[in-house]
Scaffold this motif. Structure first.
Motif, short mmCIF file in Angstrom:
data_model
loop_
_atom_site.label_atom_id
_atom_site.label_comp_id
_atom_site.label_asym_id
_atom_site.label_seq_id
_atom_site.Cartn_x
_atom_site.Cartn_y
_atom_site.Cartn_z
N ARG A 96 0.83 -1.21 0.00
CA ARG A 96 0.00 0.00 0.00
C ARG A 96 0.86 1.26 0.00
N GLU A 97 1.97 1.22 0.76
CA GLU A 97 2.83 2.40 0.81
C GLU A 97 3.53 2.62 -0.53
N LEU A 98 3.78 1.55 -1.26
CA LEU A 98 4.38 1.69 -2.59
C LEU A 98 3.35 2.16 -3.60
N PHE A 99 2.14 1.57 -3.53
CA PHE A 99 1.07 1.88 -4.49
C PHE A 99 -0.21 2.24 -3.73
N PRO A 100 -0.34 3.47 -3.26
CA PRO A 100 -1.55 3.85 -2.51
C PRO A 100 -2.84 3.67 -3.30
N ALA A 133 10.96 -9.26 3.06
CA ALA A 133 10.60 -8.31 2.00
C ALA A 133 11.86 -7.75 1.37
N ARG A 134 11.71 -7.29 0.15
CA ARG A 134 12.83 -6.60 -0.50
C ARG A 134 13.12 -5.32 0.27
N ALA A 135 14.41 -5.07 0.49
CA ALA A 135 14.83 -3.98 1.38
C ALA A 135 14.30 -2.63 0.95
N ALA A 136 14.21 -2.40 -0.35
CA ALA A 136 13.74 -1.09 -0.82
C ALA A 136 12.32 -0.80 -0.36
N HIS A 137 11.49 -1.82 -0.31
CA HIS A 137 10.11 -1.62 0.12
C HIS A 137 10.06 -1.23 1.60
N ARG A 191 10.98 2.37 2.64
CA ARG A 191 9.94 3.37 2.40
C ARG A 191 9.09 3.64 3.65
N ILE A 192 9.00 2.66 4.56
CA ILE A 192 8.12 2.82 5.72
C ILE A 192 8.85 3.15 7.01
N SER A 242 15.79 3.19 17.56
CA SER A 242 15.67 2.23 16.47
C SER A 242 14.75 2.77 15.40
N LEU A 243 14.63 2.01 14.33
CA LEU A 243 13.68 2.31 13.28
C LEU A 243 12.36 1.59 13.54
N ASP A 244 11.26 2.25 13.25
CA ASP A 244 9.95 1.62 13.35
C ASP A 244 9.63 1.04 11.97
#
Length: 375
Positions: free
Chosen positions: A107-111, A246-250, A253-254, A263-265
């Motif tokens: 969804r974040e890649l393709f809203p 998941a692929r790291a690039a995806h 994005r979040i 840390s990262l959420d």
């Protein structure tokens, strides 16, 4: 005995344990291995642990198992055909969370994307699209449980110009069907859906297919963008858990920096079960790749034996070539209850797991034959 725990409370716990133990000895209908020994890890249950945050962002505190979690993710990723330079993952509470995480990334890649999933997809997929408030279309399944590619094409063409997010089943809940992933990509290309994302729900078969000869394409090497795998099925972890890959690039994005956690959420939950990576790591180390191959072969041999015995008992049993799930005519309710069979309409199934035995199958087949209606 603790001060406020009465004798009646203690007896209640004893009774509960006995009931659950007996029930577990006849657990044939659901994919959970009950034969793995995790007792060397029980001492860790006296500790307070929390895998807060991204497992690949090391924290200064020492009450986590992130190091083991990274090793678990790396091993799962290798078996899922992931390129080491382009994969990320974490240990989840189970594949429901893994499916939600994969669809969140989509969804974040393709809203403006449309989610397409089959009628045989796990119920968590429908729940995830409602939580994420994305548009979704249910695609017909064939009689064997696989995604109907012709209907998928029809649905995608109804939404020209919209990104296509497809959930590919790698072992459906009832029939253990594996969707044709190359066929999915062919359909999307034919429909002109050049913006696409494919999530593979491999909860059931993700730790079976890597160890079987001639397995159908299902993983990152076949084009998947994210994959969810269960840890409490083939590995017999005593509580629900799984791995989301998941692929790291995806994932990049979040991610959001959180000062409080240093840390990262990037995960669905904040605080996470630190014992799950520990138990999964232990199982991986205890078995090794050859142990997984042996268990996979044993499961399929037992599934073949079950097909033979249940068919002889008049139950018309069958299975997919790379599945340890055996589907057959639904028997009498007493048999369903005794063996904890999963049912759907006129069908029932058993899942041949590493703890299963031929003696159990013989007894089940005897019960099926005895309970069948006359004539």
């Amino acid at each position: 005995m603790p001060e406020h725990l009465t004798a009646a409370d203690a007896q209640r716990l004893d009774d509960l344990f006995d009931r659950l133990k007996v029930g577990g000895e006849r657990l044939l209908g659901y994919p959970a291995d009950t034969g793995f020994d995790f007792s060397p890890l029980y001492r860790f249950l006296s500790l307070h642990l929390n895998n807060l945050g991204d497992p690949f962002r090391t924290r200064s505190t020492e009450h986590h198992t992130h190091e083991l979690e990274r090793e678990v993710v790396t091993q799962f990723a290798r078996w899922a055909g992931a390129p080491e330079s382009d994969v990320w993952g974490y240990v989840t509470s189970g594949s429901t969370e893994g499916n939600l995480h994969g669809l969140f990334l989509a969804r974040e890649l393709f809203p403006d994307g449309v989610v397409y999933h089959s009628a045989d997809s796990h119920y968590s997929v429908g729940k995830a699209v409602r939580l994420l408030r994305v548009e979704a279309r249910v695609v017909r399944s064939r009689s064997d449980g696989c995604l109907d590619l012709d209907h998928l094409g029809d649905e995608v063409r109804r939404h020209p110009g919209r990104p296509a997010v497809v959930v590919a089943n790698v072992g459906t809940t009832m029939k253990a069907a594996i969707d044709d992933l190359p066929g999915v990509f062919t359909v999307l290309a034919d429909c002109g859906a050049d913006r696409r994302y494919v999530h593979a729900d491999a909860a059931l078969s993700g730790l079976l297919l890597p160890f079987l000869d001639g397995a159908p394409p299902w993983d990152f090497a076949a084009g998947a963008d994210s994959i969810s795998v269960s840890g409490h099925k083939m590995l017999g972890c005593p509580f629900p858990c799984g791995v989301s890959l998941a692929r790291a690039a995806h994932v990049g994005r979040i991610g959001r920096e959180v000062a409080y956690t240093a840390s990262l959420d990037t995960t669905i939950s904040g605080s996470r079960n630190a014992f799950a990576p520990l138990f999964l790591w232990y199982a991986l180390r205890a078995l090794g790749a050859e142990g997984f191959r042996t268990r996979a072969r044993r499961c399929l041999e037992l599934a073949d034996y079950a097909c033979e015995k249940l068919t002889a008992a008049g139950a018309r049993a069958w299975r997919h070539p790379h599945a340890n799930t055996v589907v057959f005519d639904r028997p009498a309710d007493a048999v369903v209850r005794k063996w904890h069979l999963a049912t759907e309409g006129p069908l029932a199934h058993i899942v041949a797991m590493p703890h299963g035995t031929r003696e159990q199958i013989d007894e089940l087949a005897g019960d099926v034959a005895e309970q069948r209606p006359a004539g």
